[in-house]
Design a protein around this motif. Sequence first.
Motif, PDB file in Angstrom:
ATOM      1  N   VAL A 177       0.831  -1.201   0.000  1.00 33.27           N
ATOM      2  CA  VAL A 177       0.000   0.000   0.000  1.00 33.27           C
ATOM      3  C   VAL A 177       0.864   1.248   0.000  1.00 33.27           C
ATOM      4  O   VAL A 177       0.671   2.170  -0.801  1.00 33.27           O
ATOM      5  N   ALA A 178       1.855   1.299   0.894  1.00 34.89           N
ATOM      6  CA  ALA A 178       2.718   2.477   0.982  1.00 34.89           C
ATOM      7  C   ALA A 178       3.502   2.676  -0.311  1.00 34.89           C
ATOM      8  O   ALA A 178       3.649   3.811  -0.794  1.00 34.89           O
ATOM      9  N   THR A 179       3.986   1.589  -0.893  1.00 33.29           N
ATOM     10  CA  THR A 179       4.767   1.691  -2.128  1.00 33.29           C
ATOM     11  C   THR A 179       3.895   2.208  -3.266  1.00 33.29           C
ATOM     12  O   THR A 179       4.321   3.068  -4.055  1.00 33.29           O
ATOM     13  N   TYR A 180       2.674   1.691  -3.343  1.00 29.68           N
ATOM     14  CA  TYR A 180       1.789   2.132  -4.423  1.00 29.68           C
ATOM     15  C   TYR A 180       1.397   3.597  -4.264  1.00 29.68           C
ATOM     16  O   TYR A 180       1.406   4.365  -5.234  1.00 29.68           O
ATOM     17  N   GLU A 211      -1.511  -5.726  -9.086  1.00 27.43           N
ATOM     18  CA  GLU A 211      -0.241  -6.451  -9.159  1.00 27.43           C
ATOM     19  C   GLU A 211       0.583  -6.200  -7.897  1.00 27.43           C
ATOM     20  O   GLU A 211       1.485  -6.974  -7.569  1.00 27.43           O
ATOM     21  N   ARG A 212       0.269  -5.116  -7.195  1.00 18.81           N
ATOM     22  CA  ARG A 212       1.000  -4.777  -5.970  1.00 18.81           C
ATOM     23  C   ARG A 212       0.172  -5.049  -4.721  1.00 18.81           C
ATOM     24  O   ARG A 212       0.712  -5.387  -3.663  1.00 18.81           O
ATOM     25  N   ILE A 213      -1.158  -4.873  -4.825  1.00 22.43           N
ATOM     26  CA  ILE A 213      -2.057  -5.087  -3.685  1.00 22.43           C
ATOM     27  C   ILE A 213      -3.048  -6.173  -4.114  1.00 22.43           C
ATOM     28  O   ILE A 213      -4.013  -5.892  -4.833  1.00 22.43           O
ATOM     29  N   PRO A 214      -2.849  -7.422  -3.721  1.00 20.36           N
ATOM     30  CA  PRO A 214      -3.634  -8.536  -4.274  1.00 20.36           C
ATOM     31  C   PRO A 214      -5.136  -8.472  -3.992  1.00 20.36           C
ATOM     32  O   PRO A 214      -5.934  -8.910  -4.822  1.00 20.36           O
ATOM     33  N   ASP A 215      -5.541  -7.964  -2.834  1.00 24.44           N
ATOM     34  CA  ASP A 215      -6.962  -7.865  -2.515  1.00 24.44           C
ATOM     35  C   ASP A 215      -7.567  -6.783  -3.408  1.00 24.44           C
ATOM     36  O   ASP A 215      -7.315  -5.593  -3.242  1.00 24.44           O
ATOM     37  N   GLY A 256       9.036   6.803  -7.748  1.00 28.53           N
ATOM     38  CA  GLY A 256       8.241   5.874  -6.943  1.00 28.53           C
ATOM     39  C   GLY A 256       7.783   4.651  -7.700  1.00 28.53           C
ATOM     40  O   GLY A 256       7.429   3.636  -7.078  1.00 28.53           O
ATOM     41  N   THR A 257       7.764   4.712  -9.037  1.00 28.23           N
ATOM     42  CA  THR A 257       7.341   3.530  -9.804  1.00 28.23           C
ATOM     43  C   THR A 257       8.404   2.444  -9.818  1.00 28.23           C
ATOM     44  O   THR A 257       8.096   1.279 -10.068  1.00 28.23           O
ATOM     45  N   ILE A 258       9.660   2.803  -9.536  1.00 27.20           N
ATOM     46  CA  ILE A 258      10.749   1.815  -9.615  1.00 27.20           C
ATOM     47  C   ILE A 258      10.559   0.667  -8.631  1.00 27.20           C
ATOM     48  O   ILE A 258      10.678  -0.517  -9.010  1.00 27.20           O
ATOM     49  N   PRO A 259      10.245   0.936  -7.344  1.00 27.24           N
ATOM     50  CA  PRO A 259      10.058  -0.185  -6.408  1.00 27.24           C
ATOM     51  C   PRO A 259       8.842  -1.054  -6.717  1.00 27.24           C
ATOM     52  O   PRO A 259       8.742  -2.167  -6.180  1.00 27.24           O
TER      53      PRO A 259
END
Length: 398
Positions: free
Chosen positions: A3-6, A119-123, A172-175
Amino acid sequence: MGVATYLTAATPPRLAVGGITVAIPVLAVDQLGDVALGGLLAAAALGPSIVAAPVAGAMLDRSRRPGVLLAAAGLVIATAYAIAAFLGPVPAWAVAIALLVAGAATPFVFGGLSSFVTERIPDERRAYAIDALAYNLGAVAGPAAVAAAAALGSARVATLLMAAAALLGALGTIPLRLRPVASDHDRGSMLGTIAAGFRHIATHRPLAIITASGTLSQFGSGGLAIAAVALAVARTGDAAEGAIIVTAFAVGGLLGALWNSARPSRMRPEVEMGLGFAATGAFTVIAAADLGPWWAVFAIGVSGVFTAGSAAAMLLIRKQQSPPALRSQVFTVGAGLRAAAAAAGAAVAGLAAGAGAEVLIVAIGVVWIASGAMLLAYPKGAPAIDGSAVSGATAPRS
């Protein structure tokens, strides 16, 4: 962590785009004393996104490295805004070209990035609630940051701040380490992918209905600022109070997004979308009643609360009703149509302002209600075609 990364990737560029439409007109007045030029440059920053949306979506659908495209789009936007900050020393025509290029890159960080959130947050339900939160944070914080920077520094500083936000989003898109959703055998030609995307949006009934409903809702939303100013002038004689009404709507949307991201609804998404749009419309209609100086602010603020859940539900349906090979295009085209509808709504509201402020407010509410009613035509029990469960609960919360 997901969540934080997105949010780190999605919020800054949306904040930048939301703030630039305020920063550029202020900068044009500050440097050249030209309000009309400011309006034209602001339009240049947004207009190309409508045309570029299907191309951006097709590029993301066909790319083997979608994260690189998203990062590049953020860098393009950041560079363009940095150039625009020097309006005056830099000729207006050069700034206009830079902003047109930025506008063409905008679909990547709006609908394009949204198409990868799961793709980053499965729910799925939580994913699109978080994505709606990123949109709302940008819509509120962007103009607020510009106002603060312009007051404490200058319009040029405010514009450079928007460039920095876009750059932060690109980094921020890199991680996220995004991977292609479609398999290699699903990738066709660029024109073939664009044609297939439009055909799917127009002919797949669940998607066609939510696209039409979401587009119509933005036609009403686009006219709100004009109607709010007209209502403020009619009630108090002070046009500036219209900004308070519009801010109340944005703050209501942010509060709704915060609640929805913490406690995502388990209602069927088409029901949540329809009820949310209808509730927004109902509170907009009652805002026309003259029940005191703060009534319109309160009612419009409440109407905004329902927009986040309905937007998250709309994004979830887009994902569930799109094959992986066309998903990004479905998202970018949907976002482009909503942007075009908002612009059209603002234009129509301006032309219809002579009808009276209360009539305009009621008409906008009716448009929202009508957009919600369109969900009654959504086919019951429509299965997801992306392989996920219709309920959207595919994985535990991250």
